[in-house]
Design an enzyme around this catalytic site. Sequence first.
Site, mmCIF file in Angstrom:
data_model
loop_
_atom_site.group_PDB
_atom_site.id
_atom_site.type_symbol
_atom_site.label_atom_id
_atom_site.label_comp_id
_atom_site.label_asym_id
_atom_site.label_seq_id
_atom_site.Cartn_x
_atom_site.Cartn_y
_atom_site.Cartn_z
ATOM 1 N N TRP A 1 2.348 1.786 -3.376
ATOM 2 C CA TRP A 1 1.352 2.256 -4.347
ATOM 3 C C TRP A 1 1.320 3.777 -4.418
ATOM 4 C CZ3 TRP A 1 -3.009 5.296 -3.662
ATOM 5 C CH2 TRP A 1 -3.904 5.354 -4.744
ATOM 6 N N HIS A 2 1.609 4.407 -3.279
ATOM 7 C CA HIS A 2 1.521 5.866 -3.233
ATOM 8 C C HIS A 2 2.590 6.542 -4.057
ATOM 9 C CE1 HIS A 2 -1.139 5.147 0.194
ATOM 10 N NE2 HIS A 2 -1.572 6.373 -0.016
ATOM 11 N N GLY A 3 3.726 5.880 -4.215
ATOM 12 C CA GLY A 3 4.784 6.533 -4.976
ATOM 13 C C GLY A 3 6.005 5.654 -5.050
ATOM 14 N N ALA B 1 0.831 -1.203 0.000
ATOM 15 C CA ALA B 1 0.000 0.000 0.000
ATOM 16 C C ALA B 1 0.868 1.256 0.000
ATOM 17 C CB ALA B 1 -0.924 0.008 1.216
#
Lengths: 322, 485, 79
Positions: free
Chosen positions: B327-329, B324
């Site tokens: 996924w953000h960066g 997770a």
Amino acid sequence: MNFIRLFFIFSTILTLLFTGLVISVDPYMKLGINVFGFKTKAVAQSRENKYYLYESSKKQYDAIIMGSSAAHRYPTSTVKNTINLETFNYAVQHSTPIDYLVILKHVLSKHRPKVIFLQIDFDALNQFYDVDNRLFNSPLKNFLASHETRTKPLFDHDYFTLAAIRDSLRVFYVNYFGKARHIYLEDGNYRKELPLKGKVKTRISSSKKYQISNERIEVLKEIQKICDKKQIELIAFSAPLSFEHLKIIKNTLSLKEKHQKFITHLDSVFRNFTNFQSLNKMKDYNSSEYFRDSTHPSLKMSEIILQQLLTSLKDKNNNESI
Amino acid sequence: MLFNSYIFIFIFLPITFVIHYLIGKHEKHGHTLSHSWLILASLFFYGYWNFSYLSIIISSIIINFLITHYLISKPHAKIKKPLFLLGLSFNLGLLGYFKYKNFFMENMNLLLNSDFHFTHVLLPLGISFFTLQQIAYLVDVYEGLVKKTPFHKYALFVCFFPQLIAGPIVHYKEVMPQFDDDKNHRFNIKNINLGIFVFILGLAKKVLLADTFAIWANAGFNHTDTFHFFQAWGTSLSYTMQLYFDFSGYSDMAIGLGLLFNIKLPKNFDSPFLARNIIDFWTKWHITLSQFITTYIFTPLLKAMPKFTFTNSMISIFITMCIAGLWHGAAWTFVLYGALHGVIIIINHIMKKRKIKLPKFWAIFITFQFINIVFTIFRAEKLETAFNIFKGMFGLTYFKIPKGLISEELILKSGAIIGPHMNNDQNLNLIFIIVSLYIVFKLKNSMQLMQEFKPQTKTALFMSFIFVLCLFGLNRVSDFIYFNF
Amino acid sequence: MTTEEIFNQVSLILKNTFDNNEIDLNHETSANDIDEWDSLSHIELISNIESHFKVRFALGELQDLKNIGEMVELIKTKI
């Protein structure tokens, strides 16, 4: 439907009210409007403030420093201590050659100086970098030739902002309840600031297009002519830019060519021209100690530049007297 | 195109809106036509920012549609799984290439001490979002949950402009039936009123709050020296507030826009700072992402474990949170962000097991502290910056008590943070923070306000007032105007 | 199997999974009503139900199974 209609009506009214407020107050003195007759707008409007400072001073200034906001921090004390001349810093924000011509005329109307330091920004010769409207609203407008005056604009892009609303309210507050604080000190010097640390923030001009204006070159020629006639030593120089900023200019092909032309023109117009916009000259000054941001040299840098110019001037004078 | 821009509010939105309802009136093909119009408008919205992105999203939609269409038509058993895996690899590959190629290459260079030159890839907008939506659809199709879907419905589900760029992540089950519903193609004044209301709330959060906090947060995070107490807290809290108002504001705008077209999008935030522990937090922050991750990553991971032990559950949680985070960066700070959350979630679960409970105030306070600290790591481009901020926050550098609220010394000492034209900035920052803390802890959130909305005159006045402020706020002063009192 | 039978078996599995025989259950009981029923134990519960009834839930169906009544209905369609 009623609710939506109400919403649209209210929104329109509020927009008109806020816009009306800002226009009638004219907090940044861009429109020449003063519906409420405020005594002060407390803006760092150098064309007003320095005009009155110069006009009302009892001193006879033999040296004048001219330029844009980038020249704000050139300290008059450096000149005074080196060549012992009373100096006035008449740099004004967002200036272009017409400002310099008009300021020269104002200065001459009181006292003929012996030396003028004239700083020219890269953008100053850019056709797409507008002449600042505030020139036409300030007392300096009296020195404009008749064909140069301009009709006042109805609105300014910077006025449709929250900052403009806030500042309009502040103008009310200060005029009725508060006291204005001045940022221009004696002899046009800039207020004291704490030094910055770290990397220099790069500010690239908002006008992405660049076209050298021949009209403005003619104005510079006229300034040199007047100085020749009045026997004023005109020391022109390009405004120092930070190393990173110069790199960007050098790496952008279109800008690089224009910049070279810029320097060439200034070199040919002025008898005494020094170019500080070179990577070589600026590589040792690549930190916030020397630049408040990429287009504004700090006090320290300003002193260094002035010293260099003064040293060349002294050398030149020594050579001539020999 | 951005929601918070003049061109969107005054040109794109009205035109899209009007034509949508006009076209929808067509006798026979109203549905298909208005869906097609929305798809076109959404693609225009997407491509406005950068035309070359269009080919990416269009090919993604088409390829996913073809694969799922074929899977729905009950193909031969032998082909099902490979086809599914093909679809999955395509989506992950697309995401991996555009989002993580640079990250991957940089790390490979680091590991192998090599120096492969690679062209830096520009990240297409929204790719993280529309990829996840399509993966969820693909998985459900593979597991036999989905009936035949016409292309225009599928395409609209993926690229519907309100949720295209930054979510909420929509599960097809939530919107497909709404696209079909006849009454949604008719003008509904209640939804329109509500939609405008929620949109304006979101716009205000973004333009008036988030963008203002951004100024202080950016100044703080670019600061290269040590921070003292107030600078550190100011920077850290400013960023947390910026992130919350920006993201939740954007979700609000998306939901409001959806309502203008009679589509109810799922809520994405629910007063996250009132969470009593981190487990709770993830049911209130980026809710649609949590749901996706729980259903499509955590669950299969846990099920794949040999036994249902507590330890195995915790390992699954940790791995899921790292994913997770990533996924953000594409950076290690993001993975760290996920990992930290993973660790605290595990601690929370252990506390739950041992029936350790904290009193309400402390639970909220400690949870908020943790969230704030981890967001600072999330934002810092270098860990060093984050640690400098923490040192300042927790008193390991000097502590300066300001002489009263208006302190010249405090302002001057924070010289690096205050730009040349921001007087008394530290005070303004403090005021904004206090007001924002009040908003997030005491006031009703936008979804609750939405429930209570009534089209009254005072509401219209309130909405107009903040709307007009936002309109002025969309324009920033360009000139170097130094205002001085 | 009737709905009632399924319901009874599900109740048993639930009480076993959450290790709590005292839980009061009806068709409307949902995850909010039971402390031990969180996203972790939910998956364990589903797994146990799957192995007991010999059915399989798709990932996409799990989110919908937040109360017992729905669970029972869904199980019925799969047996």
